[in-house]
Design an enzyme around this catalytic site. Structure first.
Site, PDB file in Angstrom:
ATOM      1  N   TRP A   1       0.939  -1.371  -0.152  1.00  0.00           N
ATOM      2  CA  TRP A   1       0.064   0.284   0.154  1.00  0.00           C
ATOM      3  C   TRP A   1       0.902   1.090   0.084  1.00  0.00           C
ATOM      4  CZ3 TRP A   1      -4.113  -1.403  -1.935  1.00  0.00           C
ATOM      5  CH2 TRP A   1      -4.704  -2.560  -1.385  1.00  0.00           C
TER       6      TRP A   1
ATOM      7  N   ASP B   1      -1.896   6.953   6.000  1.00  0.00           N
ATOM      8  CA  ASP B   1      -2.875   6.068   5.416  1.00  0.00           C
ATOM      9  C   ASP B   1      -3.120   5.152   6.637  1.00  0.00           C
ATOM     10  OD1 ASP B   1      -4.285   3.943   4.634  1.00  0.00           O
ATOM     11  OD2 ASP B   1      -2.956   3.325   3.024  1.00  0.00           O
TER      12      ASP B   1
ATOM     13  N   LYS C   1     -12.126  -1.354   6.713  1.00  0.00           N
ATOM     14  CA  LYS C   1     -11.322  -2.240   7.670  1.00  0.00           C
ATOM     15  C   LYS C   1     -11.875  -2.119   9.107  1.00  0.00           C
ATOM     16  CE  LYS C   1      -8.815  -3.075   4.247  1.00  0.00           C
ATOM     17  NZ  LYS C   1      -7.634  -2.309   3.633  1.00  0.00           N
TER      18      LYS C   1
HETATM   19  C1  LIG Z   1      -7.078  -1.895   2.024  1.00  0.00           C
HETATM   20  C2  LIG Z   1      -5.866  -0.735   2.372  1.00  0.00           C
HETATM   21  C3  LIG Z   1      -5.931   0.031   1.130  1.00  0.00           C
HETATM   22  C4  LIG Z   1      -6.763  -0.015  -0.010  1.00  0.00           C
HETATM   23  O1  LIG Z   1      -7.831   0.643   0.277  1.00  0.00           O
HETATM   24  P1  LIG Z   1      -9.191   0.701  -1.029  1.00  0.00           P
HETATM   25  O2  LIG Z   1     -10.055   1.362  -0.027  1.00  0.00           O
HETATM   26  O3  LIG Z   1      -9.779  -0.528  -1.325  1.00  0.00           O
HETATM   27  O4  LIG Z   1      -8.701   1.404  -1.975  1.00  0.00           O
HETATM   28  C5  LIG Z   1      -5.200   0.992   1.361  1.00  0.00           C
HETATM   29  N1  LIG Z   1      -4.068   0.984   2.457  1.00  0.00           N
HETATM   30  C6  LIG Z   1      -4.218   0.205   3.322  1.00  0.00           C
HETATM   31  C7  LIG Z   1      -3.474   0.255   4.685  1.00  0.00           C
HETATM   32  C8  LIG Z   1      -5.499  -0.749   3.488  1.00  0.00           C
HETATM   33  O5  LIG Z   1      -5.325  -1.732   4.525  1.00  0.00           O
END
Ligand SMILES: *Cc1c(COP(=O)(O)O)cnc(C)c1O
Length: 356
Positions: free
Chosen positions: A99, A166, A190
């Protein structure tokens, strides 16, 4: 059979949340309409967004001068919106997984991007330390929890430049010092809500400093000004987030979530280390994620991996297969996962050990 949901995302939600969302999808607050068929500009929908924003502020102690946004596009669209809105001279990124790497790749489209450190050499099973952050960077980007590899930053780092994070998979699992960041974002699927909404916490006076033109929908100022209502936001997922935020407050907020996360992680990592069949993939305990607990079978038992997976599945365990890039197992223990869920997984691991 009772299911124990350890999915990495979309993932387990509190049952109160699912009941409230289901009810609203049939009849929203006795309006005679389903939430799915209502205008986002309806008088009785605005309070949903307002309350969700105010609970975000309260639960995370967000200082004045920040906006909370609910957008579409996922964390993946934020990978591009962040440099679009903030990268003028240079950006710094900590590469702790796929990511982070994807976020960095987007930044490279906009300007000079420095990778300050990377743990790619050992499939990202640790958090790099002892690197230098360039003091002339516009921001330093971190991924606070690496969902795939099971590493996590348990504290806010110190940085000579403002940070961007993020926090897709660990938001609301610990207190954060929001003042260290100009932007915090994540997909809600999540640890916050069903899939379909992205949360963004953005510092208002950090906006408008880049010289490039920004397309309307990708400009955070559009959504700050429009109160997340410039276009049609994902109404049902926002309502779902609101229900989780109310649940979080009832349950004691982020301090209590942190306490529970530590308790669950201690129990499961303890069993992984004790059990002769298993070992954790992240060796430094300080780097181990409380959210995504990754483990593999010890070398002498490697051939039992598929068998353990079906054994666990027969006992109601869901989502414990590791990500394909790491292999083995991953139990995601987000806020809605209870200590009893973790105890059930531990019992399953112990029963399997006795049989081998
Ligand atoms: C799941 C995840 C993403 C991707 O998220 P989307 O909403 O599917 O674009 C990005 N960063 C992290 C840390 C994730 O766990």
């Amino acid at each position: 059979m009772k299911k124990y949901n350890f999915n990495a995302g979309p993932s387990k939600l509190p049952s109160d949340v699912m009941k409230a969302v289901s009810a609203a999808c049939i009849d929203f607050e006795n309006s005679g309409l389903s939430l799915m068929e209502m205008s986002h500009r309806a008088k009785n929908f605005q309070p949903v967004v307002d309350e969700a924003v105010s609970l975000f502020r309260e639960l995370l102690s967000i200082p004045d001068g920040y906006s909370v946004l609910f957008l579409g596009g996922g964390a993946s669209l934020e990978f591009c919106m962040v440099p679009y809105n903030f990268l003028e001279r240079k950006a710094a990124y900590l590469n702790t997984g796929v990511w982070a790497k994807k976020a960095m790749a987007e930044a490279k489209l906009f300007g000079e991007t420095v990778e300050v450190a990377s743990s790619a050499d050992t499939t990202y099973n640790y958090i790099p330390r002892g690197y230098t952050i360039p003091t002339d960077a516009d921001y330093f980007h971190v991924t606070t929890n690496n969902t795939i590899y099971g590493t996590e930053l348990h504290r806010d780092l110190d940085s000579p430049v403002p940070m961007v994070a993020d926090m897709s998979s660990d938001i609301f699992s610990r207190p954060i010092d929001v003042s260290k960041y100009i932007c915090i974002y994540g997909g809600a699927q999540k640890n916050l809500a069903m899939a379909g909404v992205t949360f963004v916490i953005v510092k208002n006076d950090a906006l408008g400093r880049v010289t490039r033109p920004i397309p309307t929908m990708l400009d955070y100022r559009t959504h700050v000004k429009g109160g997340s209502m410039f276009n049609t936001p994902p109404t049902v997922p926002i309502y779902c987030a609101l229900q989780t935020l109310r649940w979080l407050k009832r349950e004691g907020g982020v301090m209590e979530m942190q306490r529970r996360a530590e308790e669950k992680a201690k129990l499961l990592y303890g069993e992984i280390e004790r059990n002769k069949l298993f070992r954790p993939t992240v060796t430094n305990p300080d780097d181990r994620s409380y959210m995504n607990i990754c483990f593999v079978m010890n070398d002498e038992y490697k051939e039992l991996e598929a068998d353990f997976l079906s054994f666990a599945t027969e006992r109601g365990m869901v989502g414990v297969k590791g990500h394909r890039s790491v292999g083995g197992f991953r139990a995601s223990c987000y806020n809605a996962v209870t200590i009893d869920d973790v105890k059930a997984l531990v019992a399953c691991m112990q029963e399997y050990e006795r049989q081998h």
